[in-house]
Design a protein around this motif. Structure first.
Motif, PDB file in Angstrom:
ATOM      1  N   UNK A   6       7.366   4.825  -7.085  1.00  0.00           N
ATOM      2  CA  UNK A   6       6.850   6.181  -7.495  1.00  0.00           C
ATOM      3  C   UNK A   6       5.086   5.843  -7.645  1.00  0.00           C
ATOM      4  N   UNK A   7       4.898   4.945  -8.310  1.00  0.00           N
ATOM      5  CA  UNK A   7       3.464   4.973  -8.643  1.00  0.00           C
ATOM      6  C   UNK A   7       2.560   4.479  -7.460  1.00  0.00           C
ATOM      7  N   UNK A   8       3.200   3.715  -6.305  1.00  0.00           N
ATOM      8  CA  UNK A   8       2.367   3.171  -5.337  1.00  0.00           C
ATOM      9  C   UNK A   8       2.577   4.238  -4.010  1.00  0.00           C
ATOM     10  N   UNK A   9       3.695   5.125  -4.045  1.00  0.00           N
ATOM     11  CA  UNK A   9       3.900   5.995  -2.894  1.00  0.00           C
ATOM     12  C   UNK A   9       2.629   7.026  -2.455  1.00  0.00           C
ATOM     13  N   UNK A  10       2.022   7.372  -3.269  1.00  0.00           N
ATOM     14  CA  UNK A  10       0.698   8.118  -2.987  1.00  0.00           C
ATOM     15  C   UNK A  10      -0.319   7.366  -2.236  1.00  0.00           C
ATOM     16  N   UNK A  11      -0.526   6.000  -2.893  1.00  0.00           N
ATOM     17  CA  UNK A  11      -1.593   5.473  -2.225  1.00  0.00           C
ATOM     18  C   UNK A  11      -1.141   4.788  -1.070  1.00  0.00           C
ATOM     19  N   UNK A  12       0.056   4.499  -1.016  1.00  0.00           N
ATOM     20  CA  UNK A  12       0.628   3.708   0.466  1.00  0.00           C
ATOM     21  C   UNK A  12       0.412   4.955   1.421  1.00  0.00           C
ATOM     22  N   UNK A  13       0.976   6.146   0.961  1.00  0.00           N
ATOM     23  CA  UNK A  13       0.741   7.461   2.171  1.00  0.00           C
ATOM     24  C   UNK A  13      -0.714   7.496   2.535  1.00  0.00           C
ATOM     25  N   UNK A  14      -1.740   7.338   1.613  1.00  0.00           N
ATOM     26  CA  UNK A  14      -3.162   7.580   1.884  1.00  0.00           C
ATOM     27  C   UNK A  14      -3.527   6.475   2.640  1.00  0.00           C
ATOM     28  N   UNK A  15      -3.245   5.341   2.534  1.00  0.00           N
ATOM     29  CA  UNK A  15      -3.807   4.083   2.930  1.00  0.00           C
ATOM     30  C   UNK A  15      -3.115   4.138   4.550  1.00  0.00           C
ATOM     31  N   UNK A  16      -1.835   4.438   4.621  1.00  0.00           N
ATOM     32  CA  UNK A  16      -1.429   4.277   5.963  1.00  0.00           C
ATOM     33  C   UNK A  16      -1.865   5.422   6.926  1.00  0.00           C
ATOM     34  N   UNK A  17      -2.043   6.559   6.399  1.00  0.00           N
ATOM     35  CA  UNK A  17      -2.880   7.657   6.990  1.00  0.00           C
ATOM     36  C   UNK A  17      -4.016   7.264   7.541  1.00  0.00           C
ATOM     37  N   UNK A  18      -5.071   6.468   6.608  1.00  0.00           N
ATOM     38  CA  UNK A  18      -6.333   6.143   6.839  1.00  0.00           C
ATOM     39  C   UNK A  18      -6.299   4.983   7.892  1.00  0.00           C
ATOM     40  N   UNK A  19      -5.339   4.045   8.018  1.00  0.00           N
ATOM     41  CA  UNK A  19      -5.405   2.967   8.908  1.00  0.00           C
ATOM     42  C   UNK A  19      -4.911   3.347  10.289  1.00  0.00           C
ATOM     43  N   UNK A  34       5.692  -1.556   5.287  1.00  0.00           N
ATOM     44  CA  UNK A  34       5.098  -1.954   3.951  1.00  0.00           C
ATOM     45  C   UNK A  34       6.147  -2.229   2.847  1.00  0.00           C
ATOM     46  N   UNK A  35       6.916  -0.975   2.868  1.00  0.00           N
ATOM     47  CA  UNK A  35       8.076  -1.094   1.807  1.00  0.00           C
ATOM     48  C   UNK A  35       8.909  -2.317   2.335  1.00  0.00           C
ATOM     49  N   UNK A  45       4.036  -7.841  -7.301  1.00  0.00           N
ATOM     50  CA  UNK A  45       3.045  -8.281  -7.435  1.00  0.00           C
ATOM     51  C   UNK A  45       2.077  -7.993  -8.280  1.00  0.00           C
ATOM     52  N   UNK A  46       0.888  -9.241  -8.560  1.00  0.00           N
ATOM     53  CA  UNK A  46       0.344  -8.971 -10.209  1.00  0.00           C
ATOM     54  C   UNK A  46      -0.604  -7.802  -9.879  1.00  0.00           C
ATOM     55  N   UNK A  47      -1.391  -7.739  -8.992  1.00  0.00           N
ATOM     56  CA  UNK A  47      -2.067  -6.426  -8.679  1.00  0.00           C
ATOM     57  C   UNK A  47      -1.662  -5.694  -7.412  1.00  0.00           C
ATOM     58  N   UNK A  48      -0.455  -4.751  -7.809  1.00  0.00           N
ATOM     59  CA  UNK A  48       0.282  -3.936  -6.611  1.00  0.00           C
ATOM     60  C   UNK A  48      -0.833  -3.374  -5.730  1.00  0.00           C
ATOM     61  N   UNK A  49      -1.896  -2.655  -6.314  1.00  0.00           N
ATOM     62  CA  UNK A  49      -2.597  -1.657  -5.466  1.00  0.00           C
ATOM     63  C   UNK A  49      -3.393  -2.606  -4.582  1.00  0.00           C
ATOM     64  N   UNK A  50      -3.964  -3.788  -4.709  1.00  0.00           N
ATOM     65  CA  UNK A  50      -4.563  -4.589  -3.910  1.00  0.00           C
ATOM     66  C   UNK A  50      -3.523  -5.072  -3.014  1.00  0.00           C
ATOM     67  N   UNK A  51      -2.319  -5.799  -3.481  1.00  0.00           N
ATOM     68  CA  UNK A  51      -1.463  -6.241  -2.384  1.00  0.00           C
ATOM     69  C   UNK A  51      -1.233  -5.315  -1.458  1.00  0.00           C
ATOM     70  N   UNK A  52      -0.783  -3.923  -1.826  1.00  0.00           N
ATOM     71  CA  UNK A  52      -0.445  -2.907  -1.034  1.00  0.00           C
ATOM     72  C   UNK A  52      -1.574  -2.763  -0.241  1.00  0.00           C
ATOM     73  N   UNK A  53      -2.987  -2.542  -0.258  1.00  0.00           N
ATOM     74  CA  UNK A  53      -3.900  -2.380   0.716  1.00  0.00           C
ATOM     75  C   UNK A  53      -4.020  -3.412   1.688  1.00  0.00           C
ATOM     76  N   UNK A  54      -3.828  -4.776   1.186  1.00  0.00           N
ATOM     77  CA  UNK A  54      -3.985  -5.823   2.235  1.00  0.00           C
ATOM     78  C   UNK A  54      -2.530  -5.796   3.155  1.00  0.00           C
ATOM     79  N   UNK A  55      -1.616  -5.435   2.384  1.00  0.00           N
ATOM     80  CA  UNK A  55      -0.174  -5.303   3.487  1.00  0.00           C
ATOM     81  C   UNK A  55      -0.524  -4.277   4.293  1.00  0.00           C
TER      82      UNK A  55
END
Length: 170
Positions: A6-19, A34-35, A45-55
Motif C-alpha cells: 500500500x505504501x509503495x503502490x503510488x511511488x511504483x505507479x509514478x516511477x513506472x509511468x515516468x520510465x 517489479x511486484x 528491502x532495507x530502503x524500500x523506496x530506493x530498491x523500488x526505483x532501482x528495480x
C-alpha cells in the motif's frame, strides 16, 4: 507485507509511468514485473523506496531491450520471415563478427577487457554500476573507455581486411 504494498503502490505507479513514457512499454506490465521481483526478493528491502526505483529502472531496461528484439510472427507478407533466404547467412556472419569482437576484447591490455565486457553486457549496466563493479571512479570511466575503444579499433583495423579499392589505384 500488505502495508508495504500500500505504501509503495503510488511511488511504483509514478516511477513506472515516468520510465515508460514514449518507449512503447506498458507501465502496468512494468509495475507487475517489479511486484514479482519484490515477491521473489522474499524479504523487505532495507530502503524500500530506493530498491523500488532501482528495480523499476532495471525492469524498464529489460522491457525496452525485449521490445527492440521482438518481431511479429506473421508480418504483412503473411509469413514468419519477410527477408527470404538471406537470414541464415546474416546470422552466421553476425555470429562470426561477435566472436571476433569478443576475442579482440579478451586480448586488450590492462583493465580494458573488464570494462569492455561490462559495456557489452546484456545486463545494460549504467556507468555508476560499471564503476562500482570495476572499483574505479565514475569520472574516469569515460577516458578509460575512450582509450580502450581506440586500442580495440587499432587492433581490429589490423585484423580485418581492408575493403577493395574502387576506381583507379595509386
Amino acid at each position: 507485507m500488505s502495508d508495504l504494498f500500500d505504501k509503495l503502490r503510488p511511488l511504483l505507479r509514478a516511477e513506472a509511468a515516468a520510465e515508460t513514457a514514449g518507449t512503447g512499454v506498458d507501465a502496468a506490465d512494468l509495475e507487475q514485473a517489479v511486484w514479482v521481483r519484490l515477491l521473489e526478493h522474499r524479504r523487505t528491502p532495507e530502503e524500500p523506496a530506493d530498491w523500488l526505483r532501482r528495480a523499476v529502472r532495471a525492469e524498464a531496461r529489460l522491457a525496452r531491450r525485449r521490445a527492440r528484439r521482438e518481431v511479429p510472427y506473421g508480418g504483412p507478407g503473411g509469413g514468419a520471415r519477410s527477408s527470404g533466404g538471406a537470414e541464415p547467412e546474416d546470422a552466421l556472419l553476425h555470429g562470426e563478427e561477435n566472436r571476433a569482437l569478443r576475442s579482440a576484447v579478451a586480448r586488450l591490455p590492462g583493465r580494458c577487457p573488464e570494462l569492455m565486457r561490462a559495456l557489452l553486457s546484456p545486463r545494460d549496466l549504467t556507468y555508476r554500476e560499471i564503476a562500482g563493479e570495476l572499483g574505479i571512479s565514475q569520472g574516469s570511466l569515460g577516458p578509460v573507455r575512450s582509450r580502450c575503444l581506440g586500442c580495440l579499433r587499432r587492433m581490429l583495423a589490423v585484423e580485418v581486411a581492408a575493403p577493395d579499392l574502387r576506381g583507379m589505384e595509386r
